[in-house]
Each structure stands twice: as structure tokens, then as C-alpha cells.
Design a protein around this motif. Sequence first.
Motif, PDB file in Angstrom:
ATOM      1  N   ILE A 192       0.821  -1.342  -0.070  1.00 33.29           N
ATOM      2  CA  ILE A 192       0.049   0.169   0.089  1.00 33.29           C
ATOM      3  C   ILE A 192       0.980   1.330  -0.129  1.00 33.29           C
ATOM      4  CG2 ILE A 192      -1.639   1.287   1.198  1.00 33.29           C
ATOM      5  CD1 ILE A 192      -2.710  -1.461   1.941  1.00 33.29           C
ATOM      6  N   ASP A 194       2.459   1.894  -3.604  1.00 37.57           N
ATOM      7  CA  ASP A 194       1.519   2.596  -4.661  1.00 37.57           C
ATOM      8  C   ASP A 194       1.384   3.820  -4.314  1.00 37.57           C
ATOM      9  OD1 ASP A 194       1.216  -0.001  -5.578  1.00 37.57           O
ATOM     10  OD2 ASP A 194      -0.797  -0.376  -4.574  1.00 37.57           O
ATOM     11  N   ARG A 213      -2.766   9.535   2.336  1.00 36.07           N
ATOM     12  CA  ARG A 213      -3.190   8.573   1.137  1.00 36.07           C
ATOM     13  C   ARG A 213      -3.086   7.113   1.585  1.00 36.07           C
ATOM     14  NH1 ARG A 213      -1.444  13.424  -0.067  1.00 36.07           N
ATOM     15  NH2 ARG A 213      -1.967  14.167  -2.313  1.00 36.07           N
ATOM     16  N   THR A 214      -2.895   6.826   2.632  1.00 34.66           N
ATOM     17  CA  THR A 214      -2.737   5.131   3.095  1.00 34.66           C
ATOM     18  C   THR A 214      -3.683   4.979   4.138  1.00 34.66           C
ATOM     19  OG1 THR A 214      -0.689   5.421   4.332  1.00 34.66           O
ATOM     20  CG2 THR A 214      -0.401   5.073   1.897  1.00 34.66           C
ATOM     21  N   SER A 259      -6.788   2.753   3.526  1.00 39.61           N
ATOM     22  CA  SER A 259      -6.656   1.419   2.991  1.00 39.61           C
ATOM     23  C   SER A 259      -5.647   0.766   4.034  1.00 39.61           C
ATOM     24  CB  SER A 259      -5.562   1.817   1.794  1.00 39.61           C
ATOM     25  OG  SER A 259      -6.190   2.414   0.869  1.00 39.61           O
ATOM     26  N   LEU A 260      -5.059   1.193   5.022  1.00 36.11           N
ATOM     27  CA  LEU A 260      -4.262   0.451   5.796  1.00 36.11           C
ATOM     28  C   LEU A 260      -5.229   0.060   7.021  1.00 36.11           C
ATOM     29  CD1 LEU A 260      -0.657   2.451   6.294  1.00 36.11           C
ATOM     30  CD2 LEU A 260      -1.256  -0.005   5.239  1.00 36.11           C
ATOM     31  N   ASP A 301      -8.350  -0.595   6.778  1.00 37.15           N
ATOM     32  CA  ASP A 301      -9.084  -1.778   5.995  1.00 37.15           C
ATOM     33  C   ASP A 301      -8.451  -3.152   6.132  1.00 37.15           C
ATOM     34  OD1 ASP A 301     -11.200   0.037   5.891  1.00 37.15           O
ATOM     35  OD2 ASP A 301     -10.854   0.210   3.593  1.00 37.15           O
ATOM     36  N   LYS A 302      -6.883  -2.881   5.610  1.00 37.38           N
ATOM     37  CA  LYS A 302      -6.067  -3.990   5.603  1.00 37.38           C
ATOM     38  C   LYS A 302      -5.723  -4.613   6.953  1.00 37.38           C
ATOM     39  CE  LYS A 302      -4.397  -5.421   2.117  1.00 37.38           C
ATOM     40  NZ  LYS A 302      -4.522  -6.529   1.289  1.00 37.38           N
TER      41      LYS A 302
END
Length: 235
Positions: A115, A118, A146-147, A150-151, A153-154
Motif C-alpha cells: 500500500i 503504491d 493517502r494510505t 486503506s491500511l 481496512d487491511k
Amino acid sequence: MYRNILLFISLTILSSCAELQQVIDELPENSTGITNADIAEGLRQALDKGIDEQVTLLGNKDGFYGNELVKILLPDELKKVDKALRDIGLGNLADEGLKVLNRAAEDAVGEATPIFVDAVKGITFNDAKNILLGDDRSATTYLESRTQASLYDKFHPIINNSFAKVGADDIWTNLINKYNAIPFTNNVNPDLTDYVTQEALKGVYTMIAVEEKEIRTKLSSRTTDLLRRVFALQD
């Protein structure tokens, strides 16, 4: 002569940030051997270095538990649980409860690197200018913005699964049941998965910020020629 101007501005950056911004805005390709693309790539290298040297360490055993900067402590609701158990001679069980929270975070961190990679690839020259002119944490703040979603959720499902894997579910069920059985205490039932996920994210960004500050303030941490040339602009 142009290089001398840059050096002069670098020495007075705290009082002349606007001048440095103008110089970088107007930086012509190849005039000093540092192109717009070089500046963006230099910032990518700095973030890659932080990810490689700091975030990777968090995924090792004791990456969180053995690092006082990021060690996950108990949430406020559970501090009274910890104290009550120690008061009745269950200090070892309380210690183990704290350790497994950190173990779950260590288990999740390995999922962060793709992540981050990207996000780093997406740095533009305009992003790089803002980061270069920012404070000691501006690259980390860029990456965080920006992360983080996403992090989370991961990390969340991995930490949830890790609780079972490292025995945290059983340990904390036992801890909380013992606490709730103590007379005159109010029952607790915290969401430990969400708490550890949030703390793990804080730890990741803390360690990236450590590496960023090193690169900004210590010449010895600029381990490539490009890092040395680009960060010389903000010295």
C-alpha cells in the motif's frame, strides 16, 4: 551563480521560505543537475527508505513490544483492569495481555508495504515541492493522507485474526472475566481489535517520521547521491 543563490536561500530557509518556493517553482531543467523529476524521485527514495528501514522492523518480533516509541499500551478503559489484576496478584497475566496486543500489531504490519509502495509511486513534482518545503514530518503526513484508510481496512481483519493466532482472544477473555468478577467493579467489554488497529497505524507513521527527520537533518542518512542533492535544497 544560480547554485550560489540556492545555497544562500537554503541558509536562510526559516526566514525566506517564500524565496525558496519561488526558486523551486522556476527551477529550469538541467540548470543545476537537479531536474523536476529528480526532486520527485528524491522524495520517493526518502519514503522508500523509511518504509524499508523502519516499517519492516515493526513486523519483527518485539517490533512494537520492544520499541518504546510505538509500544501499544492499554486503553484507558483497561488500565483499571490492569491495576486491579496486579493488586490481586495476577501481574504475570496482565503482562501477557499487553504483550499479545503488540504481537497482533506486529503480525499485521507486513501488509503495509504494498500500500505504501503504491502511494509513493504517485508522488508528483508539485507534491514533492510541498514536501521539500514542509516541516520534518511533511513526507510522512503526505503518506498518511493517502494510505490511512486503506491500511485500516487491511490491518483490521488481520489483527482480528491475529488475536486468535497469538492467543489474545483467550487471554483477554480470561483477563476481563476475572476483572468483571471482582466485587464492586463495573464490567468492561472493549473493542480491542479497533484499538490495536488504530495504535498500529500510529506506530507505522511514527517510525516513517523518524526516518524522514533523520534524512532531513543528518547528511549521513542521505545514502544515495540523489538524496544528498535533493535534500541539499532544504538544508
